[in-house]
Design a protein around this motif. Structure first.
Motif, PDB file in Angstrom:
ATOM      1  N   ALA A  14       5.478  -3.068   1.596  1.00 15.53           N
ATOM      2  CA  ALA A  14       5.979  -2.439   0.377  1.00 15.53           C
ATOM      3  C   ALA A  14       5.113  -1.240   0.059  1.00 15.53           C
ATOM      4  CB  ALA A  14       5.951  -3.430  -0.776  1.00 15.53           C
ATOM      5  N   GLU A  15       5.737  -0.173  -0.451  1.00 14.53           N
ATOM      6  CA  GLU A  15       5.032   1.061  -0.780  1.00 14.53           C
ATOM      7  C   GLU A  15       4.396   1.030  -2.161  1.00 14.53           C
ATOM      8  OE1 GLU A  15       7.644   4.388  -0.304  1.00 14.53           O
ATOM      9  OE2 GLU A  15       8.126   3.866   1.769  1.00 14.53           O
ATOM     10  N   CYS A  64      -9.385   5.376   2.871  1.00 14.75           N
ATOM     11  CA  CYS A  64      -9.853   4.803   1.601  1.00 14.75           C
ATOM     12  C   CYS A  64      -9.149   5.454   0.441  1.00 14.75           C
ATOM     13  CB  CYS A  64     -11.357   4.955   1.475  1.00 14.75           C
ATOM     14  SG  CYS A  64     -12.245   4.020   2.718  1.00 14.75           S
ATOM     15  N   CYS A  65      -7.964   5.057   0.180  1.00 18.30           N
ATOM     16  CA  CYS A  65      -7.178   5.652  -0.910  1.00 18.30           C
ATOM     17  C   CYS A  65      -6.793   4.586  -1.903  1.00 18.30           C
ATOM     18  CB  CYS A  65      -5.914   6.305  -0.364  1.00 18.30           C
ATOM     19  SG  CYS A  65      -6.262   7.604   0.824  1.00 18.30           S
ATOM     20  N   PRO A 101       1.241   4.431  -7.055  1.00 14.48           N
ATOM     21  CA  PRO A 101       2.180   4.931  -8.070  1.00 14.48           C
ATOM     22  C   PRO A 101       3.179   3.841  -8.455  1.00 14.48           C
ATOM     23  CG  PRO A 101       2.783   5.738  -5.908  1.00 14.48           C
ATOM     24  CD  PRO A 101       1.493   4.992  -5.733  1.00 14.48           C
ATOM     25  N   ILE A 102       3.938   4.079  -9.470  1.00 14.93           N
ATOM     26  CA  ILE A 102       5.018   3.225  -9.987  1.00 14.93           C
ATOM     27  C   ILE A 102       4.461   1.944 -10.613  1.00 14.93           C
ATOM     28  CG2 ILE A 102       7.186   1.999  -9.512  1.00 14.93           C
ATOM     29  CD1 ILE A 102       7.684   4.090  -7.294  1.00 14.93           C
ATOM     30  N   LEU A 103       3.843   1.073  -9.814  1.00 12.14           N
ATOM     31  CA  LEU A 103       3.237  -0.152 -10.334  1.00 12.14           C
ATOM     32  C   LEU A 103       1.955  -0.401  -9.548  1.00 12.14           C
ATOM     33  CD1 LEU A 103       3.824  -2.382 -12.446  1.00 12.14           C
ATOM     34  CD2 LEU A 103       4.818  -3.720 -10.578  1.00 12.14           C
ATOM     35  N   ASP A 126       0.866  -1.186   0.000  1.00  6.44           N
ATOM     36  CA  ASP A 126       0.000   0.000   0.000  1.00  6.44           C
ATOM     37  C   ASP A 126       0.899   1.230   0.000  1.00  6.44           C
ATOM     38  OD1 ASP A 126      -1.902   2.141   0.858  1.00  6.44           O
ATOM     39  OD2 ASP A 126      -3.237   0.444   1.234  1.00  6.44           O
ATOM     40  N   ASP A 127       0.522   2.237  -0.788  1.00  2.00           N
ATOM     41  CA  ASP A 127       1.361   3.432  -0.858  1.00  2.00           C
ATOM     42  C   ASP A 127       1.154   4.387   0.305  1.00  2.00           C
ATOM     43  OD1 ASP A 127      -1.178   3.792  -2.081  1.00  2.00           O
ATOM     44  OD2 ASP A 127      -0.499   5.640  -3.029  1.00  2.00           O
TER      45      ASP A 127
END
Length: 197
Positions: A72-73, A196-197, A100-102, A49-50
């Motif tokens: 992991a972000e 909730c993102c 983001p990123i993946l 989760d970012d």
């Protein structure tokens, strides 16, 4: 004091200032050392989760169930962590979708590919703030939930999650919780609401 030296267990004894190597016990045919170490290691839940607060809250919930956690972000970090888990002790992946990123969809597809080190039987649970019934922008004619499941995810859950909901999901996917059978009630209090993102 005992030490393992290339398949031989050596017992050392100390008498005053003198050391006696003692007796050597051959453990070549015994249980491999890595199996003994792994038996003492709790299974892992990989949380992807970012948002740090989401990772923190989900981590607290799964640790209550007796798991240890990896965090992991984004999907790229998650795939790197999977590649580093040669012992295959990841019990489950909790995966955000919008990162983001993946993103979560691409991450799930790569986790299910032959190139990833994650065993096929490890369930992936999408934890998302998305409206799962909304039309997917990535796949024509499918809801977000249908598209997510088609990427290799086993189950979709909406945030915020409660401990009871997470426990029920893990039971449904036949993930054995290490704390199951303990006298501590696991499902009585909800986890603080997750953003909730």
């Amino acid at each position: 004091m005992s030490q393992l030296h290339t398949g031989v267990l050596v017992e050392r004894r100390q008498y005053g200032d003198h050391h006696d190597m003692g007796t050597a016990f051959d453990v070549q045919d015994a249980v491999p050392m890595y199996a003994l170490v792994m038996a003492a290691v709790r299974p892992l839940v990989l949380i992807v989760d970012d948002h740090a607060i989401n990772r923190k809250l989900l981590g607290a919930a799964v640790r209550k169930l007796g798991f240890t956690t990896l965090e992991a972000e984004d999907g790229a970090q998650a795939l790197a962590l999977c590649a580093g888990q040669r012992d295959h002790n990841i019990a489950c992946v909790l995966l955000d979708l919008q990162m983001p990123i993946l993103d979560g969809w691409s991450t799930a597809k790569q986790m299910r590919s032959a190139a990833c080190n994650l065993p096929d039987d490890v369930p992936i649970i999408a934890c998302t703030g998305c409206d799962l019934q909304e039309q997917s922008q990535q796949s024509t004619g499918q809801s977000i939930e249908e598209h997510t499941l088609s990427c290799g995810v086993n189950m979709c859950l909406n945030k915020p999650l409660s401990l009871a909901r997470l426990t029920a999901a893990l039971e449904q996917l036949a993930v054995q919780c290490p704390a199951a059978g303990s006298d501590v009630p696991l499902c009585t209090s909800p986890v603080t609401k997750v953003a909730c993102c």
